[in-house]
Scaffold this motif. Structure first.
Motif, PDB file in Angstrom:
ATOM      1  N   ASN A  45      38.153  -0.472  91.983  1.00  0.00           N
ATOM      2  CA  ASN A  45      39.011   0.570  91.713  1.00  0.00           C
ATOM      3  C   ASN A  45      39.866   0.302  90.645  1.00  0.00           C
ATOM      4  O   ASN A  45      39.704   0.676  89.571  1.00  0.00           O
ATOM      5  N   VAL A  46      40.474  -0.828  90.511  1.00  0.00           N
ATOM      6  CA  VAL A  46      41.984  -1.675  89.650  1.00  0.00           C
ATOM      7  C   VAL A  46      40.600  -1.763  88.639  1.00  0.00           C
ATOM      8  O   VAL A  46      41.245  -1.591  87.794  1.00  0.00           O
ATOM      9  N   ALA A  47      39.791  -2.808  88.825  1.00  0.00           N
ATOM     10  CA  ALA A  47      38.861  -2.478  87.638  1.00  0.00           C
ATOM     11  C   ALA A  47      38.785  -1.635  87.343  1.00  0.00           C
ATOM     12  O   ALA A  47      38.434  -1.451  85.379  1.00  0.00           O
ATOM     13  N   THR A  48      38.116  -1.080  87.315  1.00  0.00           N
ATOM     14  CA  THR A  48      37.298   0.467  86.510  1.00  0.00           C
ATOM     15  C   THR A  48      38.167   1.304  86.335  1.00  0.00           C
ATOM     16  O   THR A  48      38.391   1.594  84.643  1.00  0.00           O
ATOM     17  N   SER A  49      39.068   1.436  86.417  1.00  0.00           N
ATOM     18  CA  SER A  49      40.890   2.122  86.128  1.00  0.00           C
ATOM     19  C   SER A  49      41.537   1.146  84.933  1.00  0.00           C
ATOM     20  O   SER A  49      41.711   1.468  83.698  1.00  0.00           O
ATOM     21  N   THR A  50      41.379  -0.219  84.623  1.00  0.00           N
ATOM     22  CA  THR A  50      41.871  -0.835  83.511  1.00  0.00           C
ATOM     23  C   THR A  50      40.857  -0.393  82.303  1.00  0.00           C
ATOM     24  O   THR A  50      41.558  -0.350  81.707  1.00  0.00           O
ATOM     25  N   LEU A  51      39.607  -0.635  83.359  1.00  0.00           N
ATOM     26  CA  LEU A  51      38.788  -0.073  81.328  1.00  0.00           C
ATOM     27  C   LEU A  51      37.861   1.309  81.285  1.00  0.00           C
ATOM     28  O   LEU A  51      38.381   1.516  80.250  1.00  0.00           O
ATOM     29  N   ALA A  52      39.294   2.528  82.178  1.00  0.00           N
ATOM     30  CA  ALA A  52      39.056   3.257  81.764  1.00  0.00           C
ATOM     31  C   ALA A  52      40.452   3.762  80.766  1.00  0.00           C
ATOM     32  O   ALA A  52      40.432   4.034  79.649  1.00  0.00           O
ATOM     33  N   TYR A  53      41.258   2.888  80.925  1.00  0.00           N
ATOM     34  CA  TYR A  53      43.012   3.067  79.607  1.00  0.00           C
ATOM     35  C   TYR A  53      42.097   1.737  79.142  1.00  0.00           C
ATOM     36  O   TYR A  53      42.215   2.745  77.976  1.00  0.00           O
ATOM     37  N   ALA A  54      41.184   1.493  78.970  1.00  0.00           N
ATOM     38  CA  ALA A  54      40.590   0.383  77.380  1.00  0.00           C
ATOM     39  C   ALA A  54      40.182   1.266  77.072  1.00  0.00           C
ATOM     40  O   ALA A  54      40.505   1.606  75.613  1.00  0.00           O
ATOM     41  N   THR A  55      39.577   2.379  77.218  1.00  0.00           N
ATOM     42  CA  THR A  55      38.208   3.105  76.539  1.00  0.00           C
ATOM     43  C   THR A  55      39.506   3.888  76.664  1.00  0.00           C
ATOM     44  O   THR A  55      39.294   4.491  75.260  1.00  0.00           O
ATOM     45  N   LYS A  56      40.634   4.610  76.967  1.00  0.00           N
ATOM     46  CA  LYS A  56      40.860   5.761  76.027  1.00  0.00           C
ATOM     47  C   LYS A  56      41.966   5.279  75.044  1.00  0.00           C
ATOM     48  O   LYS A  56      42.855   6.002  74.405  1.00  0.00           O
ATOM     49  N   VAL A  91      66.547  -6.555  74.558  1.00  0.00           N
ATOM     50  CA  VAL A  91      65.039  -6.369  75.351  1.00  0.00           C
ATOM     51  C   VAL A  91      65.264  -6.593  76.579  1.00  0.00           C
ATOM     52  O   VAL A  91      66.179  -7.357  77.630  1.00  0.00           O
ATOM     53  N   PHE A  92      63.947  -4.934  77.621  1.00  0.00           N
ATOM     54  CA  PHE A  92      64.511  -5.445  78.558  1.00  0.00           C
ATOM     55  C   PHE A  92      63.324  -5.123  79.671  1.00  0.00           C
ATOM     56  O   PHE A  92      62.768  -4.379  78.395  1.00  0.00           O
ATOM     57  N   PRO A  93      63.261  -6.087  81.083  1.00  0.00           N
ATOM     58  CA  PRO A  93      61.412  -5.724  81.541  1.00  0.00           C
ATOM     59  C   PRO A  93      61.357  -4.315  82.102  1.00  0.00           C
ATOM     60  O   PRO A  93      62.280  -4.103  82.564  1.00  0.00           O
ATOM     61  N   GLY A  94      60.725  -3.368  81.041  1.00  0.00           N
ATOM     62  CA  GLY A  94      60.245  -2.224  81.286  1.00  0.00           C
ATOM     63  C   GLY A  94      59.144  -1.864  82.898  1.00  0.00           C
ATOM     64  O   GLY A  94      59.895  -1.341  83.897  1.00  0.00           O
ATOM     65  N   HIS A  95      57.989  -1.783  82.451  1.00  0.00           N
ATOM     66  CA  HIS A  95      56.734  -1.655  83.799  1.00  0.00           C
ATOM     67  C   HIS A  95      55.634  -2.506  82.716  1.00  0.00           C
ATOM     68  O   HIS A  95      56.183  -3.257  82.468  1.00  0.00           O
ATOM     69  N   SER A  96      54.909  -2.868  84.924  1.00  0.00           N
ATOM     70  CA  SER A  96      53.906  -3.612  84.412  1.00  0.00           C
ATOM     71  C   SER A  96      52.319  -2.918  83.927  1.00  0.00           C
ATOM     72  O   SER A  96      52.530  -1.728  84.225  1.00  0.00           O
ATOM     73  N   TRP A  97      51.512  -3.219  84.332  1.00  0.00           N
ATOM     74  CA  TRP A  97      49.617  -3.235  83.761  1.00  0.00           C
ATOM     75  C   TRP A  97      50.006  -1.492  85.209  1.00  0.00           C
ATOM     76  O   TRP A  97      48.794  -0.848  84.819  1.00  0.00           O
ATOM     77  N   VAL A  98      50.215  -1.942  85.945  1.00  0.00           N
ATOM     78  CA  VAL A  98      50.189  -1.636  86.871  1.00  0.00           C
ATOM     79  C   VAL A  98      50.764   0.451  86.755  1.00  0.00           C
ATOM     80  O   VAL A  98      49.650   1.150  86.665  1.00  0.00           O
ATOM     81  N   VAL A  99      51.771   0.277  85.940  1.00  0.00           N
ATOM     82  CA  VAL A  99      51.420   1.557  85.958  1.00  0.00           C
ATOM     83  C   VAL A  99      51.266   1.903  84.446  1.00  0.00           C
ATOM     84  O   VAL A  99      50.854   3.328  84.631  1.00  0.00           O
ATOM     85  N   ASP A 100      51.237   1.651  83.601  1.00  0.00           N
ATOM     86  CA  ASP A 100      49.850   2.132  82.538  1.00  0.00           C
ATOM     87  C   ASP A 100      48.064   2.873  82.982  1.00  0.00           C
ATOM     88  O   ASP A 100      47.606   3.311  82.563  1.00  0.00           O
ATOM     89  N   ILE A 101      48.462   2.027  84.508  1.00  0.00           N
ATOM     90  CA  ILE A 101      46.431   2.879  84.775  1.00  0.00           C
ATOM     91  C   ILE A 101      46.475   3.491  86.283  1.00  0.00           C
ATOM     92  O   ILE A 101      45.280   4.090  86.374  1.00  0.00           O
ATOM     93  N   LEU A 102      48.378   3.829  86.423  1.00  0.00           N
ATOM     94  CA  LEU A 102      48.345   5.028  87.721  1.00  0.00           C
ATOM     95  C   LEU A 102      47.403   5.824  87.154  1.00  0.00           C
ATOM     96  O   LEU A 102      46.676   6.624  88.553  1.00  0.00           O
TER      97      LEU A 102
END
Length: 175
Positions: free
Chosen positions: A61-72, A97-108
Motif C-alpha cells: 500500500n505504501v509503495a502503491t501510494s508512492t507511485l500514485a504520487y509520482a504519477t501525479k 531553513v527548517f525541517p518541514g515534513h517527510s515523504w509520508v505527509v506527501d503520500i497521505l
C-alpha cells in the motif's frame, strides 16, 4: 391357601459411584496438556504468518501510494523531507531553513488519509504548533505488526525511504 410372601433378604450392593477418581482426572489433564503442546506451535505459526502478511500488505500500500504520487507529479517521487525557509537577502537561496515534513505527509492522500494531510501546516516545522499532534497520530498502514518499536504507537513508522544526500544547496522551489 394363602400365598405367603417371603421376604427377600436385602442384598448389599455396591454404592453408585458419583464423580471421578483422582487418577482419572490426572489422565484427562495430561491428555489435554499433550494436545495443547501439539497445537500451540501451529497457532503461533499461523499468527506469525498473519502478521507477516499484514506487513507485506502495508508495504504494498505504501509503495502503491508512492507511485500514485509520482504519477501525479510528472514522475517525481516524494522527497525524503521538505525544508521550507525564507530567502532574506534575495540571492535566490534560503537563508533560514527548517525541517518541514517527510515523504509520508506527501503520500497521505493516496493512503486514504486526506483528512490528516489537510491538517498538516506546511508553513511550520514538523515539531511546531498543530503539526506536533498531527505527526503523532497512529496510522496503522505505516506500521508493521512485527515492529514492536512502532506498531500501535503514536506517530509510529516502520517503513523508510532510502535516498541519497547531496552536498550542494538546492532551492527546491526552483525545480
Amino acid at each position: 391357601f394363602p400365598i405367603m410372601q417371603t421376604r427377600r433378604p436385602l442384598i448389599l450392593s455396591k454404592p453408585i459411584r458419583r464423580g471421578f477418581t483422582l487418577i482419572e482426572l490426572l489422565v484427562v489433564i495430561s491428555i489435554i496438556a499433550t494436545l495443547m503442546a501439539l497445537i500451540l506451535p501451529a497457532i503461533q505459526s499461523a499468527r506469525e504468518a498473519a502478521r507477516r502478511t499484514q506487513c507485506l500488505n502495508n508495504m504494498r500500500n505504501v509503495a502503491t501510494s508512492t507511485l500514485a504520487y509520482a504519477t501525479k507529479n510528472r514522475g517525481r517521487l516524494p522527497a525524503s523531507g521538505s525544508y521550507p525557509g525564507a530567502d532574506t537577502d534575495a540571492d535566490g537561496l534560503r537563508d533560514t531553513v527548517f525541517p518541514g515534513h517527510s515523504w509520508v505527509v506527501d503520500i497521505l492522500p493516496d493512503l486514504d488519509q486526506a483528512a490528516i494531510y489537510e491538517r498538516w501546516n506546511r508553513a511550520l516545522a514538523f515539531n511546531v504548533g498543530a503539526n506536533v499532534a498531527v505527526g503523532q497520530l497512529n496510522i496503522p498502514v505505516l506500521t508493521c505488526p512485527n515492529d514492536d518499536t512502532a506498531d500501535g504507537l503514536d506517530g509510529g513508522l516502520s517503513y523508510v525511504a532510502n535516498v541519497g544526500i547531496g552536498d550542494k544547496n538546492v532551492d527546491l522551489l526552483s525545480l
